[in-house]
Each structure stands twice: as C-alpha cells, then as structure tokens.
Design a protein around this motif. Structure first.
Motif, PDB file in Angstrom:
ATOM      1  N   SER A 139       0.707  -1.111  -0.276  1.00  0.00           N
ATOM      2  CA  SER A 139      -0.342  -0.078   0.310  1.00  0.00           C
ATOM      3  C   SER A 139       1.026   1.031  -0.181  1.00  0.00           C
ATOM      4  O   SER A 139       1.819   1.607   0.527  1.00  0.00           O
ATOM      5  CB  SER A 139      -1.192   0.053   1.128  1.00  0.00           C
ATOM      6  OG  SER A 139      -1.499  -1.167   1.266  1.00  0.00           O
ATOM      7  N   PRO A 140       0.784   1.728  -0.768  1.00  0.00           N
ATOM      8  CA  PRO A 140       1.801   3.819  -0.942  1.00  0.00           C
ATOM      9  C   PRO A 140       0.627   4.619   0.532  1.00  0.00           C
ATOM     10  O   PRO A 140      -0.337   4.328   0.970  1.00  0.00           O
ATOM     11  CB  PRO A 140       0.730   4.087  -1.943  1.00  0.00           C
ATOM     12  CG  PRO A 140      -0.020   3.648  -2.310  1.00  0.00           C
ATOM     13  CD  PRO A 140      -0.188   2.251  -1.794  1.00  0.00           C
ATOM     14  N   TRP A 141       2.031   5.453   1.195  1.00  0.00           N
ATOM     15  CA  TRP A 141       1.733   5.833   2.170  1.00  0.00           C
ATOM     16  C   TRP A 141      -0.015   6.971   2.031  1.00  0.00           C
ATOM     17  O   TRP A 141      -0.516   6.724   3.282  1.00  0.00           O
ATOM     18  CB  TRP A 141       2.665   6.585   2.886  1.00  0.00           C
ATOM     19  CG  TRP A 141       3.537   7.716   1.220  1.00  0.00           C
ATOM     20  CD1 TRP A 141       4.129   7.496   0.240  1.00  0.00           C
ATOM     21  CD2 TRP A 141       2.471   9.311   1.420  1.00  0.00           C
ATOM     22  NE1 TRP A 141       3.765   9.040  -0.165  1.00  0.00           N
ATOM     23  CE2 TRP A 141       2.482   9.686   0.562  1.00  0.00           C
ATOM     24  CE3 TRP A 141       1.559  10.133   2.567  1.00  0.00           C
ATOM     25  CZ2 TRP A 141       2.604  11.468   0.456  1.00  0.00           C
ATOM     26  CZ3 TRP A 141       1.349  11.159   2.338  1.00  0.00           C
ATOM     27  CH2 TRP A 141       1.286  12.173   0.889  1.00  0.00           C
ATOM     28  N   MET A 159      -5.932  -2.724  -2.797  1.00  0.00           N
ATOM     29  CA  MET A 159      -6.088  -3.066  -2.004  1.00  0.00           C
ATOM     30  C   MET A 159      -6.148  -4.919  -2.220  1.00  0.00           C
ATOM     31  O   MET A 159      -5.701  -5.436  -0.671  1.00  0.00           O
ATOM     32  CB  MET A 159      -7.292  -3.126  -1.330  1.00  0.00           C
ATOM     33  CG  MET A 159      -7.414  -1.338  -0.822  1.00  0.00           C
ATOM     34  SD  MET A 159      -6.532  -1.711   0.992  1.00  0.00           S
ATOM     35  CE  MET A 159      -7.530  -2.734   1.694  1.00  0.00           C
ATOM     36  N   THR A 160      -5.990  -5.297  -3.243  1.00  0.00           N
ATOM     37  CA  THR A 160      -5.304  -6.676  -3.525  1.00  0.00           C
ATOM     38  C   THR A 160      -4.399  -7.126  -4.322  1.00  0.00           C
ATOM     39  O   THR A 160      -4.179  -8.648  -4.632  1.00  0.00           O
ATOM     40  CB  THR A 160      -7.057  -7.497  -4.211  1.00  0.00           C
ATOM     41  OG1 THR A 160      -7.320  -6.679  -5.042  1.00  0.00           O
ATOM     42  CG2 THR A 160      -7.991  -7.365  -3.251  1.00  0.00           C
ATOM     43  N   SER A 215       3.819 -14.889  -3.680  1.00  0.00           N
ATOM     44  CA  SER A 215       3.409 -13.140  -5.048  1.00  0.00           C
ATOM     45  C   SER A 215       2.402 -13.899  -5.549  1.00  0.00           C
ATOM     46  O   SER A 215       1.308 -14.829  -5.019  1.00  0.00           O
ATOM     47  CB  SER A 215       4.078 -12.587  -5.613  1.00  0.00           C
ATOM     48  OG  SER A 215       4.352 -13.619  -6.246  1.00  0.00           O
ATOM     49  N   GLY A 216       0.837 -12.588  -5.715  1.00  0.00           N
ATOM     50  CA  GLY A 216      -0.057 -13.921  -6.830  1.00  0.00           C
ATOM     51  C   GLY A 216      -1.452 -12.907  -5.345  1.00  0.00           C
ATOM     52  O   GLY A 216      -1.167 -12.687  -4.639  1.00  0.00           O
ATOM     53  N   ALA A 217      -2.216 -13.825  -5.165  1.00  0.00           N
ATOM     54  CA  ALA A 217      -3.596 -13.588  -4.671  1.00  0.00           C
ATOM     55  C   ALA A 217      -3.409 -14.557  -3.834  1.00  0.00           C
ATOM     56  O   ALA A 217      -2.879 -15.709  -3.430  1.00  0.00           O
ATOM     57  CB  ALA A 217      -5.121 -14.522  -6.079  1.00  0.00           C
ATOM     58  N   THR A 218      -4.588 -14.588  -2.699  1.00  0.00           N
ATOM     59  CA  THR A 218      -4.532 -15.054  -1.671  1.00  0.00           C
ATOM     60  C   THR A 218      -5.523 -16.586  -2.048  1.00  0.00           C
ATOM     61  O   THR A 218      -6.022 -16.340  -2.872  1.00  0.00           O
ATOM     62  CB  THR A 218      -5.222 -14.222  -1.039  1.00  0.00           C
ATOM     63  OG1 THR A 218      -6.327 -14.477  -0.766  1.00  0.00           O
ATOM     64  CG2 THR A 218      -4.464 -12.761  -0.287  1.00  0.00           C
ATOM     65  N   PRO A 219      -5.262 -17.289  -1.140  1.00  0.00           N
ATOM     66  CA  PRO A 219      -6.184 -18.782  -1.140  1.00  0.00           C
ATOM     67  C   PRO A 219      -7.350 -18.497  -1.231  1.00  0.00           C
ATOM     68  O   PRO A 219      -7.967 -19.119  -2.299  1.00  0.00           O
ATOM     69  CB  PRO A 219      -5.935 -19.102   0.233  1.00  0.00           C
ATOM     70  CG  PRO A 219      -4.508 -18.997   0.463  1.00  0.00           C
ATOM     71  CD  PRO A 219      -4.809 -17.272   0.180  1.00  0.00           C
ATOM     72  N   LEU A 220      -8.163 -17.266  -0.207  1.00  0.00           N
ATOM     73  CA  LEU A 220      -9.435 -17.101  -1.137  1.00  0.00           C
ATOM     74  C   LEU A 220      -9.620 -16.177  -1.986  1.00  0.00           C
ATOM     75  O   LEU A 220     -11.068 -16.763  -2.888  1.00  0.00           O
ATOM     76  CB  LEU A 220     -10.152 -16.173   0.787  1.00  0.00           C
ATOM     77  CG  LEU A 220      -9.959 -16.646   1.953  1.00  0.00           C
ATOM     78  CD1 LEU A 220     -10.234 -16.137   2.884  1.00  0.00           C
ATOM     79  CD2 LEU A 220     -11.518 -18.077   1.663  1.00  0.00           C
ATOM     80  N   GLY A 221      -8.961 -15.561  -2.508  1.00  0.00           N
ATOM     81  CA  GLY A 221      -9.027 -14.433  -4.174  1.00  0.00           C
ATOM     82  C   GLY A 221      -8.522 -16.033  -5.162  1.00  0.00           C
ATOM     83  O   GLY A 221     -10.080 -16.218  -5.772  1.00  0.00           O
ATOM     84  N   GLY A 246       0.713 -16.011   0.930  1.00  0.00           N
ATOM     85  CA  GLY A 246      -0.110 -14.574   0.885  1.00  0.00           C
ATOM     86  C   GLY A 246      -0.996 -13.693   1.385  1.00  0.00           C
ATOM     87  O   GLY A 246      -1.621 -14.303   1.931  1.00  0.00           O
ATOM     88  N   GLY A 247      -0.904 -12.715   1.045  1.00  0.00           N
ATOM     89  CA  GLY A 247      -2.554 -12.176   1.836  1.00  0.00           C
ATOM     90  C   GLY A 247      -1.948 -10.848   2.761  1.00  0.00           C
ATOM     91  O   GLY A 247      -0.942 -10.381   3.314  1.00  0.00           O
ATOM     92  N   SER A 248      -3.085 -10.613   3.398  1.00  0.00           N
ATOM     93  CA  SER A 248      -2.630  -8.495   4.194  1.00  0.00           C
ATOM     94  C   SER A 248      -1.789  -9.296   5.395  1.00  0.00           C
ATOM     95  O   SER A 248      -1.799 -10.006   5.625  1.00  0.00           O
ATOM     96  CB  SER A 248      -3.514  -8.439   4.637  1.00  0.00           C
ATOM     97  OG  SER A 248      -4.229  -8.374   5.634  1.00  0.00           O
TER      98      SER A 248
END
Lengths: 320, 455, 313
Positions: free
Chosen positions: A93-95, A139-140, A156-162, A186-188
C-alpha cells in the motif's frame, strides 16, 4: 497529612485502566506485527509507521482543535486502531492510501461519533473497507516485498481465498495447512501467521482483557457451517480448516470482533454476535462476490449490537 | 470444589496485614460520647440528664420504635451533657457525653471469663438480646431481636453465620474466631434454638484456614458435650468479594436467591455476623450489654508494629484510638471506618466509635484518590463484576438522564452498593456514586406506589 | 427502456396514491379531539419547557390552564405577569398579578468565611455529596459548592464564583422557575420577592446549629442571637432553631436588621452605595450610585459592605 480526604465508597480501585487494556491489546498484536515485518520487510514497516502515526496524530488534532477537549491519545486506543489498520492492508500500500484509511478510521468512524466508546463500527475495519471499495486493485495487490529473513520470501499473487473465489476448489488444492499455521501464502500482513495471532489471543485471555465467547463462537460457527457444506459437496465448497485459517478470519475474530466498544456486553450477546459474524462471513465467502467476508460480517454485526444488548442481558440475581 | 456465590464478584488483594495481631484491650478514655443512633431505625431516646451518675452497662437510651435498640453506657462516671454532636460524617446526632470515673459495672452483669454453655429458654433469650441492645455487627446494625423473630408464616430453614469477612484489610472477625470461638458457637446455638433449630452454617472464606480449623474443632468439641450444638457446621467458602453480602452469602451457602426487594427470610434464611453471635453470647449468657466490640486499625502505610485489633468501648473518640497507635501515618490521606469497599470515609476524627465500628483504615493517595473520569469504553467489566447481575454502565447513563422508569426496569433497586462496579471500571466512571442516588429515588417511587396501592 | 420508465412511474404513482388514502383514513380514524384553545395558549407561552410551573412542559401547562376554572393555581414563572395576562385574554378570564420573584442563594460561606475542614474526592454533585456527609466545611447546612443548581438552570442565570465557591444568581436572567430550589439538596436557594427596584433584604444563612457552633464553622453565619428580630419594626423577622428568617411579604426594606447583625449574615442588595465619608469632593446629594447603573451586576457583588450602611443612617 493535611485535611482528610472524603469520598463515597469504594475507597480502592483496580489497577486496570483504559490505557492498560489498550496497551495489552497492542502487546497481544506484537507477534503478528513482528511476523509481518520480518516477512514483508521495509515496506510493511512503512505501512505500520504511517498508519500508527497518522491515527495518533489525527486523534490528537481532532480532539484538541476541533472538539476542543483534552487529548485522548494517552489511552492508546488510536495506536490499536493504527496497528489493526496496518495489519489489514497489503504491504504494498502506498503511504497516501494508508493515510486516507487512517482519516476514515479515526476521523469518520471514531471521532464523528464522539471518540472512544461512542463509535458504532470498528474504526480500523471501516478504514479498511473504505479502501477496499475505493481502491480494489491496490487493496488486493499481494505482490511480494523484500522481507528481513533471507531465503523466505512472501508468495506473490492472489490470496488463497482470492484463488478460490476465481477458480473454485481446484485452484487451492495444493495448499499446505502447516504452512498456513506459521507463514501464510500471501495476504494482508495480519493474515500471514495463525500462530502469531493465537499467541495474542492467549495473552488477551490470560490478562482477562477479553472473554472468549465472541471469538470461539465465530470459530465454531465457521467450522460447523463450512463443515456441513463441505460434506455436502467437497468439490464446490472449501473445507473448514481452510476457512478458519485464511482471509483474516483469525485476526478479525481475535482482535476486531472482540473490540469492546462495538461488541455486545453480555456473554450470551457475545455468542449471538459471534454466530452472526461466522454465518455472514461464510455466506459471503461461498456465495458472495468478495473472496473474503470477515470485514463486512463484523461491520454488519456491529450495527446489531444495540439490539443484542437489549435482548441478551445477564441473568439478574433473584430474577427469572 | 468450595462454594461461592453465582454471579459476578471481584478479587481485590485481601491485604489482611493485621491478621496476626492479638486483640488488645483499648484503654478507657477520660470522656466518652455515646451516640443515640448506633442502629438502623429510629435513634434511641436519652433517659439520663447532665449530672447523672451512671455505671458501665446501665441503660442510657431507650428504643424509640419497633425497629430501634437500647443504648447502654460503656463506662462509669458522670453525664456531662446530652445533645447534638457531629458524627463521623459531620451530621448532627444526639450524643450523651460521659466523664469517666473508675470502672464500675451495673449489677447483674457477669464480667468473668467462665464460659456458660447452658442455653436458657427462648423468652429469656429474646428479652436479654433486646434489653442488652444487640444489633447486627456485619454493617447494617439492624436490631438483632427483630431479625430473630421472623414474621408469622415465615420459617427459617437456615441460620447462616457470616465469618466471610470479605472486605480487604479487616481482621476483627478473624481474630474473634481465633480467640473467642467457643463463645461464637454458643451464640450460634442460642440463635438456632430461637429460630426453631434450623440447619446452622458458619461460612468462612478460605483465605482464613486457621479460623476454619479453630472453629471446626470447637464445634466438634461442643457437639460431644451437648446435643444443643448438633446441626452446626463450618463451611469454607471460595474467596470472592462480596461474599459477606447477605444475599450473596445465602446464595453461596444454600443456592437460594432472595428475590428483588425481598428479605432473606423469604427464602428461609437468617444471616448473622460472627461478631453479632459473640454479642448474643455476651448478652444472653453473661447479661452483658453491647458496649464493646472489636476494631481493626490497619493500612498499608501503617507500620507492622502499629497495626492493632482493639477491644474498644463504644463512645471512644476516634482521635483517642489514633493517638494510641501513634497518630495518623504520614502517607495516609484518608481514614475509613469499615472496609475499603463499603466503609465510610471519616471527615471528623472527633466523632466516636459506635456498636458497629469495625475498623480504622488508613489509605494512601495512590490507593484511594480517584482518577479523572474518561469515556465509557463499553468493556463490560462492571457487568462482569456486579454480584446482582445488573448493568452499571447502563444504570449510570439512565440515571444521568433521569429516566426513572427505565432505571426500575433495569433493577437499579436491587443494587447492594458493594462497590464492585466502581472498583473495576477502567475509565474511572463514578458508577456507584450516581447509581446509589438513583437507587434511592427509585425505591422512593416504588414505596410510594405500594403505599398508594394499600389505600 | 421507455416502457421500463413508464412502468416505474406508473407503479410509484399508484403506490403513492394508495398510501395517501391509507394515511388519510388512519389520520381520520385516530384523530384526537383537543380543545383548540390549548394551541392558542401554548403559542403565547415562552416555550422553554422548563417545568417551573409544575407541569411537564408548556403544552401540559396550557392544557391545565384551559381545563382549570380560573388561573389562580397556574402561573408561568418564566413569562411572568405579562404572559399570564396574555393567557387570560386568550381564555377570557381574569388573572391576579403576582409580584416578580428571584432565586436567592442563602449562604455566605465563602472560602474565607468558612474554612474547609476536609477535602471531598467523590463525584462532583451536590446530591451525591449531601448523601455522603455534611460537606467539606464545619457547617453542615451550607452550600456544598458542586453546582447542581448551575447545571439545572436552563436560562444560564446561575454561575459558580470560583473565588467564593458559591453560586451567584444573575437577577436579570433569573426567571424564578424554581429548578435550582428543587435541585439544591441543602435547601439553600429560596424564591423571594424581587422587591422594589430589585432591593432585597434577606438572611444569607441557613445554619440551624447553636450560635457558638455556627460561628466556629463560618464567620458569616447566623448565630440566632435575635437582635434583628428585636430591631425589626414590622415583625418581619422570626428566629427559629437558632436561625433568623425575614418574611419578604412583611419586610419594608428599612435595613435596621442589617445594621444590628453582629456577623453580617443579613444581606441588603441593590441599595444605593454611599461613598466613604473622607471623600472630599462628594456632596451627599451626588453620592448615591444606583445599582441600576449596572443592570447585569451580580447579586453578591452588589452586597453593601456593612460600614457604609451604618453611615447612611
């Protein structure tokens, strides 16, 4: 010894204060923070720094100059919001995006209602959801950033849920749960280590900061509901363990659903609240457009808290 | 699994610093001022006038109503004056001031230490308890003879003796259980007989294992001696404040819960403090009026060698007791009569001891000064702590908005003023200060409605 | 596309019409018949809803005025005689005029007069404090200083003076609604006759302790000596339970009692102030400085110092 002090009973007071409770929450969040910083490196550190600093500064400015009240930053609640917000954002995320999130969290979700204790919705979650809707791509974006541990890089890449949301059960078939427990793929920032969050949960329980009702009822609901669905059709629905360990469910159920201000007072109310969150989360995950539903579920249930408080009260002594 | 009450409660540090201090007899001061309002109900009417000679144990105040009690002189000497004087809260109360001359006791009072185990008949018991001015010494100072005569149609299934002493710091009950256990048990047997031999349980918190041991062995010994002591048992209770609250103790011991606005006798229970039991023994077996009691002088800021458990005469000026232990400790900012949870802060050290005085507790600024109030964070610590299952945070808000009907719906009238809510509030909201006033208002409304309904 | 729009408009219009009919029927069925005069009376009332009249609000007062046979038992303290005249004209009845009243704080236990003997550390509310004990001074009757009267005043007419620790009534803003009188747990505040040109004489003390006790607690306490009662030519002063009280219906503002009082417990406010005698230029005729010159002047501030009062006589 001058004049005697006189006041109504009781004459002694617990050492626990709002500040000490909030400080305990920050301490409980430390393992997750440490893991995420090790994992995502400098960029995560920047997100955390910007988030905490802007939350605290905003609270100070708003209380002092807009509300003209004594500042409330000493109660540590802005720090909690800052850490939670950061843990809910991608490390990339950018500042300025973090800053917007902080403005929405503190400025809109918290201070417009009158500050700590008055807000209806969890400030960090409101900030997060606002960003999620406004900047869905950023955000994703779970691209890997350089971590502090050489050799282990964030996937990198999508989260498991994604992945599941787009490709169904097959897309996640290769997942290793042991991996999830310690370092997620991956994930937040707050999602990457289940163990770190569970450590925080144990600390909060041991310090009697929270009661386990809300968290456990979320877990049980998610487990049972997804268990039933999974047994019905394992090819269409993800299994219970997957659902418990992914998508910020742990972070949300331990740190955000249990937020004092926006959760019910009584244990019974807490259970109802938790079941509601669990159900809504699973409905969004299985049938909704968003891959993960925890934030929305908590916010929706936040709005029912006054009603829950009214109908689920503690048993009174000597009354039915 | 030891028993305790079922809802709420807190675990403050019990700080029983003075528990090893043997009971000392406090010297008799040169003047005493005996209050006429030492009991719940109507203040007694003075029956002596300035210049009268009185002996210790002589009646100086007569009850002024059904719920009232005799007051006796605690010393022998000359009455100096009868008139208003400020009590420890600074309010004017009728006092009788007596200049002490010698220590002569009135006739018919047995001052020997021999233990009398023969229990007289019920009529004698009640008349002696009444004539000797015995009141409940657990805090409420309700006249004991009234409590021991349940209204027609109500029967006591349980007599519960309160040896919980759940308030931190206080050790006077503990000391009498160690030093006068036999008298307490005989007192219990006396009250048991009056109530028609119900099951009698002496509840003692488990932070006082010595008291449990001593009392148990005395009960065992007396049971062998006489059948009047059968049916008395000791029950150790799990430590939790407010275990000594009447409703909480009944719940802990019997599992029965007194209904809202109800009395213990409604669930077949009568609760008496162990100190009251001792007073009953003295009154019935020795014909000794209630003119002495035990009081703890303690506090973290009071050095160990100045901690005391005193046997005092009623009417002793508090300043006299303070002088006996070498003055108020440097660090103390507050002196409390009673425990730190429910005791009264003393504004006036010229006030004198009363029947129900149980302690002089010195508290430091760090312990007792209230911190600034901040926003309620809805943490629910107050609801968790409330032993009556109320929601103090809600009552506080309703009371500040004057919402009387809602206050009644949310049972503000059930509050027992134990202080758990204010103790546990992390935002330092003066919950009990506000709820106490609202409770008074709501009870007034309820009583008014009941009175109107009777008409 | 157009059909969708047409359909939407049609359905919404129909729904609106249907609901309008329902609303109309409901309004007709549940219509409450009310005396139209209640509305008219309510219009002339101040609308503060302060409850000073003893009713729940202005509308309840209006209803009571309409229902009562005459206006003798109803009085709006905020609007005063003017408002009551208007109410009377609406209802077509007679109204008796009432003398204007003002709230008077009967305690002069300033920090200086009445030293603090202990420190209060509980919730800052007079009710809470009064329920706990007699207060943080030797006087168990006087002002507790937590300002319950200030917080109930809807007209901003009472403020605490931080120097004296006592509340002060702004006589211009006070409407004599009586909210402060009810709020004061020590019954210190009394509604008294505003007096001719706002001149008032009253005993600024409610201490019923014996003289010596009262005097010890507060330099300005009424000691119940009764000198004022003897001095009063109109029999307006009674001394009961060691406390003097001036009946404002009998008081003729002669101020004889003020001169007699040994502790200065009797206050005379809004009387002309005489300049001290040695002032060389002042001639007696020019001397009076009218209190009216400063209408917003606070009551306590206008209290005349005793020596000048004596000189006037």
């Amino acid at each position: 010894m001058n004049k005697l002090l006189v006041s109504p009973s009781p004459h002694i007071h617990t050492k626990t204060s709002t500040a000490s409770l909030m400080r305990d929450v920050v301490i409980a969040l430390l393992p997750a923070v440490v893991v995420s910083v090790l994992f995502y490196g400098l960029s995560e550190l920047i997100v955390l720094g910007v988030s905490i600093a802007s939350c605290v500064l905003l609270e100070y400015l708003i209380t002092r100059y807009m509300l003209k009240r004594p500042s409330t930053i000493c109660d540590w609640s802005a720090v909690v919001t800052g850490v939670l917000l950061a843990l809910n954002l991608p490390a990339t995320s950018p500042w300025w995006m973090v800053l917007i999130g902080a403005v929405v969290a503190i400025g809109v979700a918290k201070m417009t209602f009158g500050g700590l204790g008055q807000n209806v919705f969890n400030p960090a979650l409101v900030g997060r959801v606002f960003l999620l809707i406004s900047f869905p791509v950023a955000m994703t974006d779970w691209s890997a950033t350089k971590g502090f541990i050489p050799g282990i890089d964030a996937a990198s890449g999508a989260t498991p849920l994604g992945l599941y949301s787009e490709g169904g059960v097959e897309a996640i078939s290769g997942m290793n749960y042991l991996h999830t427990l310690f370092l997620n793929i991956g994930g937040s920032a707050g999602e990457i280590s289940a163990i770190a969050i569970l450590a925080g949960f144990v600390y909060l329980l041991a310090r009697r900061v929270i009661r386990p009702h809300v968290t456990l009822s979320i877990w049980i609901t998610v487990f049972v509901f997804s268990g039933i669905m999974w047994l019905i059709d394992p090819s269409a629905y993800t299994d219970p363990c997957f659902n418990l360990l992914t998508g910020g469910l742990l972070l949300g159920s331990v740190f955000m659903a249990t937020d004092y201000v926006t959760s019910p007072m009584s244990p019974a109310g807490g259970i109802v609240f938790g079941v509601g969150i669990g159900l809504i989360t699973m409905l969004i995950r299985y049938f909704g457009a968003y891959p993960e539903g925890m934030s929305f579920a908590i916010l929706i249930m936040n709005s029912t808290v006054p009603l829950i408080n009214k109908f689920f009260k503690n048993k009174k002594f000597g009354r039915k | 699994m030891k028993k305790t009450f079922s809802i709420g409660g807190i675990h403050p540090n019990d700080s029983k610093i003075s528990s090893d201090c043997k009971i000392n007899v406090l010297p008799v001061p040169s003047t005493v001022c005996i209050s006429m309002a030492q009991h719940l109900g109507a203040p007694a009417n003075p029956v002596v006038a300035a210049g009268d000679k009185v002996k210790a144990g002589q009646v100086i105040g007569e009850p002024a109503g059904f719920i009232s009690a005799f007051v006796h002189s605690s010393v022998s000497g000359t009455v100096k004056s009868v008139g208003p004087r400020k009590d420890l809260a600074g309010n004017n109360v009728n006092h009788i001031e007596i200049a002490v001359e010698g220590d002569e006791w009135a006739d018919g009072i047995d001052m020997t230490e021999t233990i009398v185990r023969e229990i007289p008949d019920n009529e004698t018991i009640i008349s002696r308890i009444k004539a000797n001015g015995v009141v409940g010494l657990g805090g409420a100072t309700f006249p004991t003879h009234v409590k021991l005569c349940p209204p027609p149609g109500k029967k006591a299934d349980f007599l519960i003796l309160n040896g919980a002493e759940c308030e931190p710091y206080l050790t006077s009950d503990y000391r009498i259980m160690l030093e006068k256990p036999e008298q307490i048990v005989i007192g219990a047997a006396i009250m048991r007989q009056v109530l028609g031999n119900p099951r009698t349980i002496i509840g003692i918190e488990d932070n006082k294992p010595e008291a449990v041991k001593t009392m148990s062995s005395v009960v065992a010994k007396l049971k062998v001696l006489s059948p009047s002591f059968h049916g008395i048992e000791i029950m150790p209770l799990k430590k939790k404040y407010p275990q000594g609250g009447e409703k909480q103790l009944i719940d802990a011991v019997t599992g029965r819960q007194v209904k809202s606005m109800g009395l213990p006798i409604d669930v077949g229970a009568v609760v008496q403090n162990v100190a009251t039991s001792l007073a009953v023994y003295d009154a019935v077996q020795k014909n000794r009026p209630l003119v002495t009691n035990t009081l703890t002088v303690t506090g973290d800021c009071l050095p160990g060698d100045r901690q005391r458990n005193f046997l005092f005469r009623i009417g002793t000026p508090l300043s006299f007791i303070v002088d006996q232990i070498g003055g108020i400790p440097e660090e103390a900012v507050k002196v409390v009569s009673g425990g730190p949870m429910m005791g009264k802060a003393i504004s006036n050290l010229d006030a004198t001891t009363v029947k129900g005085s149980s302690s002089l507790l010195f508290l430091t600024a760090a312990q007792t000064v209230r911190k600034a109030e901040s926003n309620c964070i809805r943490c629910g610590k107050c609801t968790e702590a409330c032993p009556m299952g109320l929601e103090p945070f809600l009552l506080n808000k309703l009371a500040r908005n004057g919402m009387m009907e809602e206050l009644e719906e949310n049972a503000v009238q059930d509050c027992i003023e134990c202080g758990c809510c204010l103790y546990s509030c992390p935002a330092n909201i003066p919950l009990l200060d506000i709820i106490r006033i609202a409770k008074g208002d709501v009870i007034k409304i309820i009583r008014g409605r009941q009175a109107a309904a009777k008409k | 596309m157009t059909t969708t729009i047409i359909w939407t408009i049609a359905i919404i219009t129909l729904l609106g019409a249907l609901l309008a009919v329902v609303l109309y029927l409901v309004a007709k069925k549940f219509k409450v018949e009310e005396d139209p005069r209640i509305d008219e009376v309510e219009k002339v009332l101040p609308g503060a809803n302060c409850g000073g009249c003893g009713h729940a609000g202005c509308r309840a007062f209006a209803q009571s005025c309409v229902e009562a046979p005459n206006l003798d038992n109803n009085f709006c303290p905020v609007g005063g005689n003017d408002t009551m005249k208007k109410v009377a004209s609406v209802l077509g009845v007679e109204v008796k005029e009432k003398a204007p009243m003002v709230a008077v704080v009967r305690c002069n236990g300033t920090c200086e007069n009445r030293p603090r003997t202990n420190e209060y550390g509980g919730y800052s509310s007079c009710r809470v404090k009064a329920a706990l004990y007699s207060g943080d001074t030797g006087c168990s009757f006087g002002c507790l200083g937590c300002g319950d009267c200030v917080s109930v005043c809807q007209f901003g007419a009472i403020a605490m003076n931080p120097e004296t620790g006592l509340p002060e009534v702004d006589q211009e803003k006070c409407t004599a609604c009586g909210a402060c009188v009810k709020a004061c747990p020590k019954a210190i505040i009394e509604l008294r006759n505003k007096g001719a040109r706002n001149k008032r004489v009253f005993v600024s003390c409610v201490n019923r302790d014996k003289g010596a006790v009262a005097r010890k607690a507060c330099k300005a306490a009424c000691i119940g000596c009764g000198k004022c009662a003897k001095a009063c030519p109109f029999g307006a002063i009674t001394v009961e339970n060691n406390l003097a009280y001036i009946d404002f219906t009998k008081c003729k503002l002669c101020k004889k009692c003020v001169a007699e009082c040994p502790t200065g417990a009797i206050h005379a406010v809004n009387f002309p102030v005489l300049k001290p005698k040695p002032a060389p230029v002042a001639k007696p005729a020019e001397v009076p400085v009218k209190a009216e010159a400063a209408p917003a002047q606070k009551e306590q501030a206008a209290v005349n110092p005793q020596p000048t009062e004596k000189k006037e006589e």
